[in-house]
Design a protein around this motif. Structure first.
Motif, short mmCIF file in Angstrom:
data_model
loop_
_atom_site.label_atom_id
_atom_site.label_comp_id
_atom_site.label_asym_id
_atom_site.label_seq_id
_atom_site.Cartn_x
_atom_site.Cartn_y
_atom_site.Cartn_z
N LEU A 203 0.85 -1.18 0.00
CA LEU A 203 0.00 0.00 0.00
C LEU A 203 0.89 1.24 0.00
O LEU A 203 1.87 1.30 0.74
N PHE A 204 0.54 2.21 -0.82
CA PHE A 204 1.33 3.43 -0.91
C PHE A 204 0.56 4.56 -0.22
O PHE A 204 -0.42 5.08 -0.76
N LEU A 205 1.00 4.92 0.97
CA LEU A 205 0.29 5.89 1.78
C LEU A 205 0.77 7.30 1.48
O LEU A 205 1.95 7.61 1.62
N ARG A 206 -0.16 8.14 1.08
CA ARG A 206 0.13 9.56 0.94
C ARG A 206 -0.06 10.23 2.30
O ARG A 206 -0.60 9.60 3.23
N ALA A 271 -6.81 9.10 -1.60
CA ALA A 271 -6.76 7.66 -1.33
C ALA A 271 -6.85 6.87 -2.62
O ALA A 271 -6.18 5.83 -2.78
N VAL A 272 -7.65 7.33 -3.56
CA VAL A 272 -7.79 6.64 -4.84
C VAL A 272 -6.47 6.70 -5.62
O VAL A 272 -6.07 5.72 -6.27
N VAL A 273 -5.79 7.83 -5.56
CA VAL A 273 -4.47 7.93 -6.20
C VAL A 273 -3.53 6.87 -5.63
O VAL A 273 -2.81 6.19 -6.37
N SER A 274 -3.52 6.72 -4.31
CA SER A 274 -2.68 5.71 -3.68
C SER A 274 -3.09 4.31 -4.11
O SER A 274 -2.23 3.46 -4.39
N ALA A 275 -4.38 4.04 -4.14
CA ALA A 275 -4.87 2.71 -4.51
C ALA A 275 -4.47 2.35 -5.94
O ALA A 275 -4.08 1.21 -6.22
N ARG A 276 -4.55 3.30 -6.82
CA ARG A 276 -4.18 3.04 -8.22
C ARG A 276 -2.69 2.73 -8.35
O ARG A 276 -2.30 1.88 -9.15
N ARG A 277 -1.88 3.39 -7.56
CA ARG A 277 -0.45 3.10 -7.59
C ARG A 277 -0.18 1.69 -7.09
O ARG A 277 0.64 0.95 -7.65
N SER A 278 -0.89 1.28 -6.02
CA SER A 278 -0.73 -0.07 -5.50
C SER A 278 -1.20 -1.11 -6.52
O SER A 278 -0.60 -2.17 -6.67
N ALA A 279 -2.29 -0.79 -7.23
CA ALA A 279 -2.80 -1.71 -8.24
C ALA A 279 -1.77 -1.91 -9.36
O ALA A 279 -1.56 -3.04 -9.84
N ALA A 280 -1.13 -0.83 -9.79
CA ALA A 280 -0.11 -0.93 -10.83
C ALA A 280 1.06 -1.78 -10.37
O ALA A 280 1.59 -2.61 -11.13
N ALA A 281 1.47 -1.60 -9.10
CA ALA A 281 2.58 -2.39 -8.57
C ALA A 281 2.21 -3.86 -8.46
O ALA A 281 3.02 -4.75 -8.76
#
Length: 395
Positions: A203-206, A271-281
């Protein structure tokens, strides 16, 4: 757990301090079972999951008090004066050593604490988040931009003194109110996310992202969710109140269908920005072949959600992880009338959970489990797997 601050009556935040942990856990289990009993007949209660009773918090939310060069970090007393709690025994390993050094840095920089009684000063809070990899995020909550230039100019010194800190930001909270954060966030470092590694999911936390306070127990909660998803093997998963995507990412990585459709809905854009980054990873790692996507939206807007789960042809699962008030009557009614076959409900308030389950009578509780995120307090987290009763719901 023994705490000098509690014994000296300097801090009473841990209301169950001194109660043997086994007793705390047993009392919580009995409470949630009793409250849910009328709406969970026949449910199988799995063993409660508990981590250590001390050194479990990955976050430190510190009120800054005192005076320049002699700050306190902790809480305020009833008169608004600072109470220093820098050696609190709840902080996890790494964070427990970081908090005193951050307090020392505040003194070294000569930052001016905000004084509640006089409404003067600048630094209101210091917020720290610590990751399993030993990295940290440091946020200064300030009344104005007065100290921003100073913090920016001293950033190399700060990172030299606190090498584990990956992200540094300033949050502006100009109002004299009992709220921790404001709307404006200024990131000072090149890095703007803190990776939180939970097995094969990161998870990428902003800076203003929400994550559970207890990493170990949160990992167990997500593991349970993944197991339930794997057992149900839904074609479509809808994660409402998805936050940074924890449940959706676990559903995407769960064994079963490789082409599973997973959608997350969250009202907070960051939070959605973070979730999308996690999805890509997750996708690039090869750990999931799911069709995984996240959208900004209101989880209680049932008109916008209409038809999403019907795509699964009676093989869908909806995850709800609402705030303390629960999902409410409109969303409960929508789930009750939908074609979804399973609901995974994670709740931090067993009373609102009971009300919501009562509004969904054809979704029967099959398994439930208590996750003790907050030892030394009466707070609880309960996860319940609901399954559509045979012949109920839309076809």
């Amino acid at each position: 757990m023994q705490c000098d601050y509690f014994d000296a009556a300097r801090c009473r935040s841990c209301t169950l301090m001194g109660v043997p942990y086994a007793v705390q856990l047993g009392d919580k289990q009995r409470h949630v079972v009793n409250v849910l009993a009328p709406v969970t007949r026949g449910v199988a209660w799995l063993p409660a999951h508990a981590g250590p009773e001390a050194h479990f918090r990955n976050k430190a939310k510190l009120v800054v008090g005192g005076s320049p060069g002699a700050v306190t970090v902790g809480i305020l007393d009833r008169g608004g004066s600072g109470v220093d709690l820098r050696h609190c025994g709840l902080y996890e390993t790494g964070l427990d050593e970081l908090v005193p050094r951050v307090a020392g840095l505040l003194d070294a920089l000569g930052l001016e604490p905000y004084d509640v009684p006089t409404r003067r000063g600048e630094v209101k809070h210091v917020l720290l988040t610590h990751s399993p990899d030993g990295e940290a995020m440091l946020r200064f909550v300030l009344r104005s931009q007065k100290h921003v230039a100073l913090l920016r100019s001293r950033l190399p010194l700060l990172l030299d003194v606190l090498p584990e800190v990956r992200v540094v930001s300033v949050n502006l909270q100009p109002e004299h109110k009992a709220i921790t954060e404001g709307d404006v966030e200024i990131v000072l470092t090149e890095a703007d996310v803190l990776p939180m590694r939970l097995g094969d999911v990161v998870l990428f936390l902003r800076p203003n992202s929400f994550f559970q306070t207890n990493t170990g127990v949160a990992t167990a909660l997500y593991r349970q969710a993944r197991d339930w998803v794997a057992r149900a093997d839904p074609a479509v998963v809808l994660d409402l109140y998805c936050g940074v995507g924890g449940f959706a990412l676990q559903a995407a990585a769960a064994p079963g269908r490789r082409n599973r459709v997973v959608r997350g809905v969250e009202v907070a854009p960051e939070a959605v920005v973070s979730a999308r980054r996690s999805a890509a990873a997750l996708h690039s790692s090869g750990a999931s072949g799911a069709d995984l996507a996240f959208a900004v939206g209101d989880a209680t807007d049932v008109m916008a959600l209409a038809g999403v789960t019907d795509r699964a042809d009676a093989a869908s699962l909806v995850v709800v992880n609402p705030p303390r008030r629960g999902i409410g009557p409109a969303l409960a009614a929508w789930l009750e009338a939908s074609a979804t076959t399973h609901v995974l409900y994670s709740s931090c308030n067993v009373e609102s959970l009971a009300r919501d389950l009562a509004a969904m009578p054809t979704l029967r509780a099959r398994e439930a489990r208590l996750f003790d995120m907050f030892p030394q307090t009466s707070h609880h987290e309960v996860a319940v797997l609901l399954e559509r009763a045979d012949g109920a719901g839309r076809s």
